[in-house]
Design an enzyme around this catalytic site. Structure first.
Site, PDB file in Angstrom:
ATOM      1  N   GLU A 105       5.637  10.715  26.320  1.00 28.88           N
ATOM      2  CA  GLU A 105       6.656   9.825  26.906  1.00 28.88           C
ATOM      3  C   GLU A 105       6.608   9.892  28.430  1.00 28.88           C
ATOM      4  OE1 GLU A 105       8.938   7.691  26.641  1.00 28.88           O
ATOM      5  OE2 GLU A 105      10.153   7.897  24.851  1.00 28.88           O
ATOM      6  N   ASP A 106       6.888   8.792  29.068  1.00 33.29           N
ATOM      7  CA  ASP A 106       6.964   8.771  30.520  1.00 33.29           C
ATOM      8  C   ASP A 106       8.199   9.522  31.023  1.00 33.29           C
ATOM      9  OD1 ASP A 106       8.668   6.895  29.387  1.00 33.29           O
ATOM     10  OD2 ASP A 106       8.055   5.234  30.669  1.00 33.29           O
ATOM     11  N   ASP A 109      15.656   9.707  29.894  1.00 36.84           N
ATOM     12  CA  ASP A 109      16.822   9.402  30.725  1.00 36.84           C
ATOM     13  C   ASP A 109      18.069   9.720  29.898  1.00 36.84           C
ATOM     14  OD1 ASP A 109      18.237   8.253  32.884  1.00 36.84           O
ATOM     15  OD2 ASP A 109      18.119   6.261  32.028  1.00 36.84           O
ATOM     16  N   PHE A 159      16.511   6.294  40.045  1.00 35.20           N
ATOM     17  CA  PHE A 159      15.510   5.419  39.453  1.00 35.20           C
ATOM     18  C   PHE A 159      14.158   5.617  40.129  1.00 35.20           C
ATOM     19  CE2 PHE A 159      13.319   1.509  38.373  1.00 35.20           C
ATOM     20  CZ  PHE A 159      13.620   1.423  37.025  1.00 35.20           C
ATOM     21  N   ARG A 172       3.565   0.051  38.377  1.00 33.72           N
ATOM     22  CA  ARG A 172       3.000   0.963  37.364  1.00 33.72           C
ATOM     23  C   ARG A 172       1.736   1.656  37.876  1.00 33.72           C
ATOM     24  NH1 ARG A 172       5.670   0.175  32.529  1.00 33.72           N
ATOM     25  NH2 ARG A 172       6.273  -1.951  32.014  1.00 33.72           N
TER      26      ARG A 172
HETATM   27  P1  5GP Z   1      16.281   6.541  27.715  1.00 34.72           P
HETATM   28  O1  5GP Z   1      17.521   6.216  28.489  1.00 34.72           O
HETATM   29  O2  5GP Z   1      16.363   5.950  26.341  1.00 34.72           O
HETATM   30  O3  5GP Z   1      15.984   8.019  27.701  1.00 34.72           O
HETATM   31  O4  5GP Z   1      15.070   5.868  28.473  1.00 34.72           O
HETATM   32  C1  5GP Z   1      14.648   4.599  28.103  1.00 34.72           C
HETATM   33  C2  5GP Z   1      13.548   4.075  28.937  1.00 34.72           C
HETATM   34  O5  5GP Z   1      14.150   3.630  30.154  1.00 34.72           O
HETATM   35  C3  5GP Z   1      12.419   4.990  29.371  1.00 34.72           C
HETATM   36  O6  5GP Z   1      11.405   5.155  28.407  1.00 34.72           O
HETATM   37  C4  5GP Z   1      11.906   4.224  30.566  1.00 34.72           C
HETATM   38  O7  5GP Z   1      11.047   3.194  30.149  1.00 34.72           O
HETATM   39  C5  5GP Z   1      13.189   3.640  31.140  1.00 34.72           C
HETATM   40  N1  5GP Z   1      13.653   4.445  32.260  1.00 34.72           N
HETATM   41  C6  5GP Z   1      14.605   5.386  32.281  1.00 34.72           C
HETATM   42  N2  5GP Z   1      14.757   5.903  33.519  1.00 34.72           N
HETATM   43  C7  5GP Z   1      13.845   5.267  34.292  1.00 34.72           C
HETATM   44  C8  5GP Z   1      13.489   5.363  35.671  1.00 34.72           C
HETATM   45  O8  5GP Z   1      14.019   6.152  36.475  1.00 34.72           O
HETATM   46  N3  5GP Z   1      12.497   4.520  36.089  1.00 34.72           N
HETATM   47  C9  5GP Z   1      11.866   3.640  35.264  1.00 34.72           C
HETATM   48  N4  5GP Z   1      10.918   2.881  35.784  1.00 34.72           N
HETATM   49  N5  5GP Z   1      12.191   3.530  33.972  1.00 34.72           N
HETATM   50  C10 5GP Z   1      13.157   4.343  33.490  1.00 34.72           C
END
Ligand code: 5GP
Length: 181
Positions: A105-106, A109, A159, A172
């Site tokens: 996973e990248d 959040d 972010f 990206r």
């Molecule tokens: P979650 O809130 O479900 O953990 O994250 C969902 C998705 O939101 C992540 O897989 C990512 O694609 C996007 N995301 C969350 N935080 C960031 C951030 O700081 N930057 C970017 N570019 N995407 C984010």
């Protein structure tokens, strides 16, 4: 075509985590993964699209045989905030029954996407599911029971873009993690 095309200036977000630091950390994570799995074959799942760069960099340091799979997920929401509703936009090619699965996973959040994914993958009866996330924002977490086995960097709730992560599909390709704030 003209000999000297006009110079195009792109906005370059300020560096938050430098390219060299990411490289070093990805190598460390791979060493941990190598130590834990040994030569056990695994299925590594790249979560699209944000995981692409981390996935390919990590893969190049893994020593065991790796079956590469790709899973498209999109979380609903605006560009900077997810709502927790997740949609699978591209499904896996191979069955996971009895496989040792490593989700790549990248960023985690709120954790809602990963939590959904872990449940989704467990329904496919793998032998094990572990997760590697390059970035983790502990302050944003809404799923306290979420297990992340390998974490690259813990970052504050801001972010970030680059190294696979986008803002409205841009940035990206940045070789570092930058911030837009
Ligand atoms: P979650 O809130 O479900 O953990 O994250 C969902 C998705 O939101 C992540 O897989 C990512 O694609 C996007 N995301 C969350 N935080 C960031 C951030 O700081 N930057 C970017 N570019 N995407 C984010």
């Amino acid at each position: 075509m003209s000999k000297n095309p006009p110079e195009v200036k792109y906005f370059e977000p300020p560096v938050y985590i430098a390219e060299a630091d990411i490289k070093a950390r990805v190598r460390e994570l791979a060493q941990k993964i190598n130590a834990e799995y040994g030569m056990q074959e695994i299925t590594a799942i790249c979560t699209l699209k944000g995981g692409i760069v981390f996935f390919t960099d990590l893969l190049r340091h893994l020593k065991m045989p790796v079956v590469c799979e790709f899973l498209g997920v999109s979380s609903y929401g605006n560009h900077t905030e997810s709502t927790g509703e997740v949609k699978v936009t591209l499904d896996l090619n191979e069955p996971l029954i009895g496989r040792h699965v490593l989700v790549v996973e990248d960023i985690v959040d709120t954790g809602l996407t990963l939590s959904y994914l872990q449940d989704y993958l467990k329904m496919k009866k793998p032998a094990s599911v572990k997760t590697a996330a390059l970035l983790f924002k502990p302050e944003a977490l809404k799923t306290p029971d979420l297990k992340i086995d390998y974490i690259g960097f813990e970052i504050p709730n801001r972010f970030v873009v680059g190294y696979g992560l986008d803002y409205a599909e841009k940035f990206r390709g940045l070789p570092y993690i930058g911030t837009l704030e």
